[in-house]
Write an enzyme that holds these catalytic residues in place. Structure first.
Site, PDB file in Angstrom:
ATOM      1  N   GLY A 130      35.705  34.326  49.331  1.00 28.29           N
ATOM      2  CA  GLY A 130      34.843  35.311  49.960  1.00 28.29           C
ATOM      3  C   GLY A 130      35.186  36.692  49.420  1.00 28.29           C
ATOM      4  O   GLY A 130      36.365  37.024  49.269  1.00 28.29           O
ATOM      5  N   ALA A 163      39.099  40.385  48.903  1.00 31.95           N
ATOM      6  CA  ALA A 163      38.731  38.982  48.687  1.00 31.95           C
ATOM      7  C   ALA A 163      39.721  38.063  49.375  1.00 31.95           C
ATOM      8  O   ALA A 163      40.872  38.443  49.652  1.00 31.95           O
ATOM      9  CB  ALA A 163      38.663  38.671  47.190  1.00 31.95           C
ATOM     10  N   ASP A 164      39.266  36.851  49.632  1.00 30.46           N
ATOM     11  CA  ASP A 164      40.138  35.827  50.190  1.00 30.46           C
ATOM     12  C   ASP A 164      39.682  34.474  49.654  1.00 30.46           C
ATOM     13  O   ASP A 164      38.485  34.224  49.527  1.00 30.46           O
ATOM     14  CB  ASP A 164      40.083  35.824  51.719  1.00 30.46           C
ATOM     15  CG  ASP A 164      41.132  34.898  52.309  1.00 30.46           C
ATOM     16  OD1 ASP A 164      42.332  35.257  52.269  1.00 30.46           O
ATOM     17  OD2 ASP A 164      40.764  33.816  52.802  1.00 30.46           O
ATOM     18  N   THR A 165      40.651  33.622  49.321  1.00 32.26           N
ATOM     19  CA  THR A 165      40.352  32.302  48.768  1.00 32.26           C
ATOM     20  C   THR A 165      41.027  31.221  49.601  1.00 32.26           C
ATOM     21  O   THR A 165      42.201  31.363  49.965  1.00 32.26           O
ATOM     22  CB  THR A 165      40.852  32.199  47.310  1.00 32.26           C
ATOM     23  OG1 THR A 165      40.229  33.214  46.520  1.00 32.26           O
ATOM     24  CG2 THR A 165      40.524  30.831  46.710  1.00 32.26           C
TER      25      THR A 165
END
Length: 203
Positions: free
Chosen positions: A114, A77-79
């Site tokens: 994401g 995940a990436d924020t």
């Protein structure tokens, strides 16, 4: 593991974020934390800001995918914080953190996470967007938060679950947990779907 809803699989979390580990644990799902493989988190300059987290989550997943075994689900995940069209990642230092918070003060911004879920057979990537509004923050409040909490590992230089969130966030629209780093409702539904696919395959 939650045998009623997510079973017949093994969750592999490729993240050393303590918040993501805590959030995933709240789903009552057993998971294994993989050794961290650093990736280049750059993205094309022409890419729309809202597409960046999904793109980076796929980049994070790529180094692990060749080693996936049957019934394993890789999670990356990436924020990012998007403020008036600008992507704000993690601050480079405390001065950068304070500058980011001054930009967010008194304005609404969006937080996009994401998530990529990969198995041997398929890869699913999705994004979740939450709108967050900060009340005006004084320089003293910003300096206090930055010095005490040192938010260098947080996109946009703040944690909604920390002091700055308690005193500064005036409204939120969307998934609260998404701002922390994982959209739990969407993630749970995707994991159930993939797990059901494994169950059907095994019959």
């Amino acid at each position: 593991m939650n045998r009623l809803f997510i079973d017949n699989c093994k969750i592999l979390l490729a993240s050393h974020s303590p918040r993501r580990r805590e959030l995933l644990a709240h789903l009552d799902i057993d998971f294994e934390i993989l050794p961290l493989i650093e990736v280049n988190e750059s993205f094309p300059a022409s890419m729309k800001p809202a597409e960046v987290p999904a793109y980076i989550s796929r980049k994070k997943a790529h180094p692990y995918m060749a080693d996936l075994r049957d019934r394993e689900i890789l999670l990356t995940a990436d924020t990012v914080v998007i403020n008036r069209g600008e992507v704000l990642g993690k601050p480079s230092d405390l001065q950068d953190a304070a500058q980011m918070l001054r930009m967010l003060s008194g304005h609404a911004h969006t937080v996009v996470t994401g998530v990529t879920l990969a198995t041997q057979k398929r890869t699913v990537t999705f994004s979740e967007t939450t709108e967050v509004e900060f009340a005006p923050l004084s320089h003293a409040e910003i300096d206090y938060y930055v010095e005490k909490y040192r938010p260098l590992d947080k996109a946009g230089a703040y944690g909604i679950q920390e002091w700055i969130g308690y005193i500064g966030i005036s409204s939120i629209r969307g998934d609260y947990y998404n701002v922390m780093g994982l959209p739990l409702h969407s993630l749970y539904n995707h994991l159930v779907t993939i797990s059901n696919g494994f169950r059907t395959k095994g019959k």
